[in-house]
Structure formats: C-alpha cells, structure tokens
Design a protein around this motif. Structure first.
Motif, PDB file in Angstrom:
ATOM      1  N   THR A 173     -21.243 -18.636  31.722  1.00 41.62           N
ATOM      2  CA  THR A 173     -21.062 -20.136  32.110  1.00 41.62           C
ATOM      3  C   THR A 173     -20.585 -20.862  30.953  1.00 41.62           C
ATOM      4  O   THR A 173     -20.254 -22.204  31.095  1.00 41.62           O
ATOM      5  N   ARG A 174     -20.205 -20.415  29.830  1.00 41.34           N
ATOM      6  CA  ARG A 174     -19.952 -21.467  28.758  1.00 41.34           C
ATOM      7  C   ARG A 174     -18.606 -21.436  28.553  1.00 41.34           C
ATOM      8  O   ARG A 174     -17.588 -20.555  28.643  1.00 41.34           O
ATOM      9  N   PRO A 175     -17.845 -22.853  28.259  1.00 42.92           N
ATOM     10  CA  PRO A 175     -16.671 -23.098  28.049  1.00 42.92           C
ATOM     11  C   PRO A 175     -16.250 -22.498  26.469  1.00 42.92           C
ATOM     12  O   PRO A 175     -17.138 -22.672  25.937  1.00 42.92           O
ATOM     13  N   ASP A 176     -14.965 -22.662  26.143  1.00 45.22           N
ATOM     14  CA  ASP A 176     -14.523 -22.201  24.680  1.00 45.22           C
ATOM     15  C   ASP A 176     -15.147 -23.399  23.685  1.00 45.22           C
ATOM     16  O   ASP A 176     -15.590 -22.733  22.792  1.00 45.22           O
ATOM     17  N   TRP A 177     -15.332 -24.444  24.121  1.00 46.37           N
ATOM     18  CA  TRP A 177     -15.611 -25.451  23.049  1.00 46.37           C
ATOM     19  C   TRP A 177     -17.210 -25.076  22.706  1.00 46.37           C
ATOM     20  O   TRP A 177     -17.653 -25.553  21.507  1.00 46.37           O
ATOM     21  N   PHE A 178     -17.989 -24.508  23.541  1.00 46.05           N
ATOM     22  CA  PHE A 178     -19.381 -24.308  23.428  1.00 46.05           C
ATOM     23  C   PHE A 178     -19.630 -23.372  22.166  1.00 46.05           C
ATOM     24  O   PHE A 178     -20.624 -23.411  21.400  1.00 46.05           O
ATOM     25  N   PHE A 179     -18.640 -22.525  21.850  1.00 50.22           N
ATOM     26  CA  PHE A 179     -18.795 -21.473  20.653  1.00 50.22           C
ATOM     27  C   PHE A 179     -18.022 -21.883  19.474  1.00 50.22           C
ATOM     28  O   PHE A 179     -18.000 -21.238  18.557  1.00 50.22           O
ATOM     29  N   ASP A 180     -17.567 -23.186  19.468  1.00 49.20           N
ATOM     30  CA  ASP A 180     -16.975 -23.834  18.257  1.00 49.20           C
ATOM     31  C   ASP A 180     -17.862 -24.699  17.604  1.00 49.20           C
ATOM     32  O   ASP A 180     -17.719 -25.899  18.205  1.00 49.20           O
ATOM     33  N   ARG A 181     -18.223 -24.561  16.378  1.00 51.67           N
ATOM     34  CA  ARG A 181     -19.281 -25.605  15.663  1.00 51.67           C
ATOM     35  C   ARG A 181     -18.410 -26.799  15.461  1.00 51.67           C
ATOM     36  O   ARG A 181     -19.139 -27.646  15.622  1.00 51.67           O
ATOM     37  N   GLN A 182     -17.117 -26.871  15.401  1.00 51.13           N
ATOM     38  CA  GLN A 182     -16.417 -28.169  15.060  1.00 51.13           C
ATOM     39  C   GLN A 182     -16.391 -29.057  16.313  1.00 51.13           C
ATOM     40  O   GLN A 182     -16.449 -30.169  16.333  1.00 51.13           O
ATOM     41  N   GLN A 197     -36.617 -37.967   5.347  1.00 51.29           N
ATOM     42  CA  GLN A 197     -35.857 -37.041   4.559  1.00 51.29           C
ATOM     43  C   GLN A 197     -35.845 -35.723   5.180  1.00 51.29           C
ATOM     44  O   GLN A 197     -36.853 -35.298   5.558  1.00 51.29           O
ATOM     45  N   VAL A 198     -34.792 -35.139   5.045  1.00 51.94           N
ATOM     46  CA  VAL A 198     -34.824 -33.455   5.371  1.00 51.94           C
ATOM     47  C   VAL A 198     -35.155 -32.721   4.319  1.00 51.94           C
ATOM     48  O   VAL A 198     -34.448 -32.870   3.096  1.00 51.94           O
ATOM     49  N   VAL A 199     -36.335 -32.183   4.274  1.00 50.15           N
ATOM     50  CA  VAL A 199     -36.842 -31.337   3.150  1.00 50.15           C
ATOM     51  C   VAL A 199     -36.323 -29.885   3.045  1.00 50.15           C
ATOM     52  O   VAL A 199     -35.775 -29.634   1.843  1.00 50.15           O
ATOM     53  N   ALA A 200     -35.916 -29.343   4.171  1.00 50.24           N
ATOM     54  CA  ALA A 200     -35.093 -28.123   3.884  1.00 50.24           C
ATOM     55  C   ALA A 200     -34.611 -27.673   5.572  1.00 50.24           C
ATOM     56  O   ALA A 200     -35.101 -28.264   6.347  1.00 50.24           O
ATOM     57  N   SER A 201     -33.661 -27.095   5.696  1.00 48.27           N
ATOM     58  CA  SER A 201     -32.759 -26.664   6.954  1.00 48.27           C
ATOM     59  C   SER A 201     -32.146 -25.438   6.643  1.00 48.27           C
ATOM     60  O   SER A 201     -31.751 -25.041   5.508  1.00 48.27           O
ATOM     61  N   GLN A 202     -31.992 -24.657   7.851  1.00 45.96           N
ATOM     62  CA  GLN A 202     -31.158 -23.283   7.783  1.00 45.96           C
ATOM     63  C   GLN A 202     -30.686 -23.045   9.253  1.00 45.96           C
ATOM     64  O   GLN A 202     -31.217 -23.440  10.211  1.00 45.96           O
ATOM     65  N   VAL A 203     -29.374 -22.517   9.288  1.00 49.33           N
ATOM     66  CA  VAL A 203     -28.912 -22.357  10.544  1.00 49.33           C
ATOM     67  C   VAL A 203     -28.230 -20.649  10.389  1.00 49.33           C
ATOM     68  O   VAL A 203     -28.144 -20.249   9.157  1.00 49.33           O
ATOM     69  N   GLY A 204     -28.127 -20.223  11.396  1.00 50.21           N
ATOM     70  CA  GLY A 204     -27.477 -18.830  11.174  1.00 50.21           C
ATOM     71  C   GLY A 204     -26.918 -18.469  12.670  1.00 50.21           C
ATOM     72  O   GLY A 204     -27.507 -18.923  13.778  1.00 50.21           O
ATOM     73  N   ASN A 205     -26.124 -17.377  12.765  1.00 48.66           N
ATOM     74  CA  ASN A 205     -25.521 -16.800  13.855  1.00 48.66           C
ATOM     75  C   ASN A 205     -25.858 -15.322  13.510  1.00 48.66           C
ATOM     76  O   ASN A 205     -25.523 -14.462  13.069  1.00 48.66           O
ATOM     77  N   VAL A 206     -27.376 -14.784  14.077  1.00 50.96           N
ATOM     78  CA  VAL A 206     -27.784 -14.037  13.736  1.00 50.96           C
ATOM     79  C   VAL A 206     -27.678 -12.618  14.648  1.00 50.96           C
ATOM     80  O   VAL A 206     -28.049 -11.588  14.444  1.00 50.96           O
ATOM     81  N   HIS A 207     -27.062 -12.870  16.069  1.00 54.79           N
ATOM     82  CA  HIS A 207     -27.248 -11.814  16.943  1.00 54.79           C
ATOM     83  C   HIS A 207     -25.902 -12.172  17.918  1.00 54.79           C
ATOM     84  O   HIS A 207     -25.853 -11.374  19.014  1.00 54.79           O
ATOM     85  N   HIS A 208     -24.789 -13.079  17.536  1.00 58.90           N
ATOM     86  CA  HIS A 208     -23.569 -13.053  18.339  1.00 58.90           C
ATOM     87  C   HIS A 208     -22.352 -13.166  17.428  1.00 58.90           C
ATOM     88  O   HIS A 208     -21.623 -13.966  17.381  1.00 58.90           O
ATOM     89  N   PRO A 209     -22.173 -11.894  16.797  1.00 56.63           N
ATOM     90  CA  PRO A 209     -21.041 -11.764  15.843  1.00 56.63           C
ATOM     91  C   PRO A 209     -19.701 -11.679  16.820  1.00 56.63           C
ATOM     92  O   PRO A 209     -18.763 -12.211  16.091  1.00 56.63           O
ATOM     93  N   GLN A 210     -19.695 -11.823  18.204  1.00 57.30           N
ATOM     94  CA  GLN A 210     -18.363 -11.877  18.693  1.00 57.30           C
ATOM     95  C   GLN A 210     -17.750 -13.127  18.605  1.00 57.30           C
ATOM     96  O   GLN A 210     -16.965 -13.680  19.302  1.00 57.30           O
ATOM     97  N   TYR A 211     -18.902 -14.281  18.498  1.00 57.38           N
ATOM     98  CA  TYR A 211     -18.584 -15.531  18.488  1.00 57.38           C
ATOM     99  C   TYR A 211     -18.695 -16.106  17.007  1.00 57.38           C
ATOM    100  O   TYR A 211     -19.720 -16.816  16.491  1.00 57.38           O
TER     101      TYR A 211
END
Length: 390
Positions: free
Chosen positions: A214-223, A250-264
């Motif tokens: 159901t997702r458009p192209d922009w949904f997969f683009d972080r920018q 203040q932000v003490v710590a944060s982390q992000v990742g794409n751990v299961h969708h390498p196709q995007y």
C-alpha cells in the motif's frame, strides 16, 4: 513500485470514502467508566460531542495520507466550515470529494491560498513538502494545521520558526496519538488532577504494520519522510513533553536501523530514543514490525510513571483482552482501575478554532509544537546506525 503506488492510492481512496483510515479503532464505542474523585478535583468525562456552529472557514492542500480525514473532522467538530481543497492526484481528489461533498475542488494551490475568506489551511501532503507549504500559508496570512511529521529537517524548522515569528500565524502539528486518542486525553486529565503524583517518566511505544503493497515510493525514501524517529516518533516526543511538563529537554541517546528490509536501502524500520528534560525522563521505541496476526495496525502503548502510581494506555487494542481501543489502566496506592475512554471528548479541533478566532494558544503552545519537532529531528540526526548480524 508503480504497482505499490496504485495500491497505496486504492487504500487512501477507501479510507477517504469510509472514514476508516489509520485511526478507525480509536473511535469504537464502548461503555463509559464511572467518574472517580482524586483529592478535591472530580474527574468527569462528558459523554457525546456536539459539533460547534461554524466560526471559521478552512481549506485543504495535499491529501497524501489518510490522516487528513481526522484532521478535517476535528476542525469541523470544532466549528470550521470546509470550503475548498486542492490535490494534484486526480484519483485521490475524486475520492476525497466524495467523502467531503461540501468542499469545492480548487484548480490550484494558489486558488486556496488566495481565498481571503479562508482563515486556516490543513495539509497531509508528502512529508518533506509540508513545511514549505506551511511557510506559504503563513505568508498568505493564514493559520496552518499539518499532519505529522510537520517538518522534516532542522533547516526547515529554522525557516518555519522565522516566518511564524514574523507573521504571528499558527503553525500546529496534529500529533494525533495524543490529540485524537481518547484514552490519552483522559490520561491528561488524570495527571493534571494529581492521580499519580508527579510524573517521572514516559515510555512511548509506536509499532506500525508495514503493509508494503500500500506504500508509495516516497514512503521508502528517508529524505522524503524524514526518517523513522522524525516520522512516527514525533508523536512520542509530543507526549513526553506534555506529560512530564518539560520545557527543556535533550536527547541522551538514539539509534535507528533498517534491520529487515534490505530491498529498501533508504528505509528505516526501527528506532529508539532516551530523553532527559527539566520535568522528567523519557524512552521512545518505534518500529515497522506489527505482525499480520494483530487485529489493528499497531499495539500503541504509553506508560506514564508517577511518584504515586502509573497509567498505562493501550491505544488501539487490548491484546487477548477487551475489544476495541482507548483502554486506560490506572494503578495507585488504593488499587488498580480500568477506565474505558471510548466516549471521552476530543477537544483539539474546538481549541484550535478558538485559537484561530481569538489568537490564543489553548490547543498547543507554539513553543511546545516546535520543541517536540526539534527533539525528534535532533534524535534522528544524531542517531547511531544499527547493523545486526545476519
């Protein structure tokens, strides 16, 4: 990806015409809870919510997310007359026009922006286009209410702050997990009444279902969507500030990742954040791992820890428990209480219309709105990248 775009538009058209969208489970009717008294302040939920008489006229530009439905309904509830809308996608525009036949379909953005009878413009356009539109709206002498994320970069935030200060217009971001969730509204009343003492920490969980087709192209683009913390995490920063009463954080710590969708490769499916402010601490976790076996798009939860008890909100579902959404559990020194919040009024729309009319800040202070976004953007920018071993 063109097929994904078509499927996404089918989904949006269905949500527009049925008013189901992404927030349907937050409005399921249930039995009201018995009012309870904390200290000397009674906590009483008003049942029913009669729409107010029209006090302002508003328009819409950009309907790329189904949240636009609840945005429109909130303002109509609060006393807004829906005048006109513009969407560049003919199929989305046709479905939207069917859902809201009272509004004229404009031929351009300019037609809506230059309508001097309109005081407020709503948008749920593509995320990275929302702030530039908001700047245009304010420079045309109108107020703006936008879906989250309302701003996707710190540069955009600086520009929006500058223009808002110059024009004195309202730039309101609809953090719907608080403003359009009845249990969260009830929790605000309880906290204000001292039901759990002083708030120490909030823990906000924002899981979502991927629904790739159901997702458009922009949904997969972080920018385009700003990153997972900027996007779906923005709700949690708003709730953290609201419930802890923090005016600085203040932000003490944060982390992000794409751990299961390498196709995007431009996508992020997991993120978390630790916060520290002058009113309390916070933890946030957001992800795109809601399994298909769950009966809703995400088991959204909020825990508010106080010195004399805690509140847990199960926003959309009580798994293996009660039907529907809007579940609130209150634990204090006297025991444990369940409160069904399905008939709790939603005040944001009326408050926003009041603010447009009276030039006040009852729905949300401008500084709160911008600080929640600033924290989300900073957490996104400084997040460490997660790389799990295969």
């Amino acid at each position: 990806m063109k097929e994904d775009q078509a499927n996404r538009r089918d989904f949006l058209k269905q949500s527009v015409t049925t008013a189901a969208g992404l927030v349907a489970l937050s409005t399921l009717p249930e039995v009201s809870a018995t009012p309870k008294v904390y200290g000397s302040k009674p906590i009483v939920s008003s049942l029913g919510q009669t729409p107010k008489a029209d006090r302002i006229r508003f328009g819409v530009i950009g309907i790329n997310h189904g949240h636009i439905n609840s945005q429109v309904e909130a303002v109509r509830r609060g006393g807004g007359e829906f005048v006109s809308f513009y969407a560049k996608e003919p199929d989305l525009a046709a479905a939207f026009a069917k859902r809201f036949p009272m509004a004229k379909q404009a031929r351009s953005e300019k037609e809506v922006l230059e309508d001097n009878s309109i005081q407020l413009i709503l948008s749920a356009g593509i995320p990275d286009e929302r702030a530039p539109l908001g700047i245009q709206v304010m420079r045309h002498g109108k107020d703006y209410m936008v879906d989250k994320p309302g701003i996707t970069t710190l540069d955009q935030l600086a520009q929006v702050r500058k223009v808002q200060k110059e024009t004195k217009r309202i730039y309101s971001i609809m953090y719907s997990e608080r403003l359009e969730n009845r249990a969260t509204i009830k929790a605000g009343e309880l906290v204000k009444a001292g039901a759990i003492g002083k708030v120490i920490q909030t823990i906000g969980m924002g899981p979502h279902r991927m629904s790739t087709s159901t997702r458009p192209d922009w949904f997969f683009d972080r920018q385009r969507f700003g990153g997972i913390i900027c996007d779906i995490g923005s709700h949690q920063f708003d709730q953290y500030l609201f419930f802890t009463g923090s005016s600085q954080a203040q932000v003490v710590a944060s982390q992000v990742g794409n751990v299961h969708h390498p196709q995007y490769p431009k996508f992020e499916d997991f993120g978390d954040v630790m916060l520290r402010g002058n009113g309390g601490m916070g933890y946030i976790r957001v992800d795109w791992f809601t399994p298909d076996g769950l009966k809703t798009w995400g088991d959204g939860r909020l825990t508010i820890l106080g010195t004399d008890g805690y509140i847990e909100i199960r926003k959309n579902i009580d798994i293996a428990g009660r039907d529907g959404g809007n579940h609130l559990f209150l634990v204090d020194n006297k025991g444990t209480q369940y409160i069904d919040c399905s008939k709790q009024p939603l005040p944001y729309g009326e408050q926003l219309v009041d603010d447009v009319v009276n030039r006040t800040e009852t729905a949300m202070s401008q500084e709160h709105c911008f600080l929640a976004t600033e924290l989300a953007l900073k957490a996104q920018q400084q997040a460490q990248k997660i790389n799990l071993k295969a």
